[in-house]
Write a protein that holds these residues in place. Structure first.
Motif: not given
Length: 380
Positions: A90-96, A258-268, A272-279, A328-331
């Motif tokens: 919850l704390r990490s979801q600052y724009r929740r 391995g990347v499913r959680k990051l795609l569901r809840q991207p930082f921005d 999301r585009r970067g994780v998708m490209a990596y996958a 993931l650096a900005r996250r």
């Protein structure tokens, strides 16, 4: 599963689990999963996030199991791990945003006994409504109510799972009924039962024990793809195709799990585009390698096979060791700003898991290549 049966299960399986027996731990996970996911759901009010948090809680407990001296402390300890992870989430979801948008209109649409076609609720709408109802409950009643519906509406069972007195559970249920209309509680009960984790949840947790973190997942994909494909390369025809298929399936599963959680809840959106490209990149690399090394089965000598394997390893090291951390650096920077001590500890742990996973993947893949070349007579 009754509280007494669960306690017996934990006492019987925990010693073996502490020695590294994943099957024993898997039986504990299956017994505790409803409790853990309900606790997480009560805090984050999102089913997918609650399951991710529950999986992280089980993984964290597994990694620290040897520190636990008393089996009776396992369930309270696991509950606290879950609550801490959920609050961190919850704390990490600052724009929740509010979970259901216009909560009043959502509740009205459920309470309407004759909803029109436009108001027919799908899964997403049901989740939003359940989140709105959970928000309206007293905080102390949320875990109790969700677990009450998932455990067959037994207050005694809930009391045992949450370490409470039966009278306290009944009081909290009564307070919930005072705050929320009965038809909404019925809808929440149906929602709680329909989203309770099944056998697939414990299977996913057991898989995580082997994976650990996204970079390690990619390294595991490397090992699975290499071993499956090179094994196939030792045979011809259908056997080789079967080996390639096994390598592709194993590799793709490791990458996307391995990347499913990051795609569901991207930082921005950029992440999301970067994780998708990596996958997609690591998936393409896995498929290309598995097919390519199988096609080399008819090529004499060992140099082409070794070159293909080294190229695949270099691509995975680049993706996991250099590219993915930058995505993931900005996250990571935001997490450190929000919780300097806790985030730094978690990030060190993730880096360690990633290095272990990468090393294991490289070793397994190297052994697979050497074994495949030797069995095929190319390195006699």
């Amino acid at each position: 599963m009754s509280t007494e049966v669960l306690e017996t299960l934990i006492h019987s399986q925990l010693p073996a689990a502490a020695r590294g027996d994943r099957d024993a731990y898997g039986r504990i996970v299956a017994g505790c999963q409803s409790t853990v996911t309900s606790i997480a759901l009560a805090i984050v009010r999102d089913v997918h996030a609650s399951e991710d948090i529950a999986q992280e809680a089980f993984l964290s407990a597994w990694q620290n199991l040897r520190k636990l001296n008393n089996a009776a402390s396992f369930l309270p300890w696991l509950r606290q791990i879950t609550r801490n992870l959920a609050r961190d989430h919850l704390r990490s979801q600052y724009r929740r945003a509010p979970p259901g948008g216009d909560v009043e209109s959502l509740i009205a649409s459920v309470a309407d006994p004759h909803p029109g076609p436009a108001e027919q609720l799908g899964d997403a709408r049901d989740h939003a409504i359940a989140a709105a109802v959970i928000d309206s409950l007293p905080e102390e009643s949320r875990e109790v109510l969700l677990l009450y519906y998932r455990e067959g509406q037994s207050s005694r069972q809930v009391a045992g799972l949450l370490g409470l007195q039966d009278a306290a559970v009944r009081k909290r249920l009564s307070r919930a009924r005072e705050r929320v209309r009965e038809e909404l509680l019925q809808r929440l009960g149906e929602f709680a039962k329909s989203t309770a984790p099944g056998a697939g949840f414990s299977a996913a947790v057991l898989a995580m024990l082997m994976v650990g973190a996204p970079p390690a997942a990619a390294a595991t994909a490397f090992g699975a793809g290499a071993l499956g494909a090179v094994n196939g390369a030792t045979k011809l025809g259908i056997g080789a195709l079967g080996g390639a298929f096994a390598g592709i399936v194993g590799g793709l599963w490791g990458v996307w799990f391995g990347v499913r959680k990051l795609l569901r809840q991207p930082f921005d959106e950029r992440e999301r585009r970067g994780v998708m490209a990596y996958a997609l990149f690591t998936s393409a690399l896995t498929v290309s390698f598995s097919i390519g090394i199988t096609l080399l089965a008819r090529v004499p000598g060992w140099i082409p096979h070794l070159a293909a394997s080294v190229g695949f390893a270099a691509g995975m090291v680049f993706a996991c060791g250099w590219w993915f951390p930058r995505i993931l650096a900005r996250r990571r920077a935001h997490e450190l700003a929000m919780d300097p001590v806790g985030a730094a500890r978690r990030q060190r742990h993730e880096r360690l898991l990633g290095r272990i996973g990468a090393a294991a993947g490289l070793v397994l893949a190297s052994c697979g290549v050497a074994l495949g070349l030797w069995m095929s007579g190319r390195m006699g």
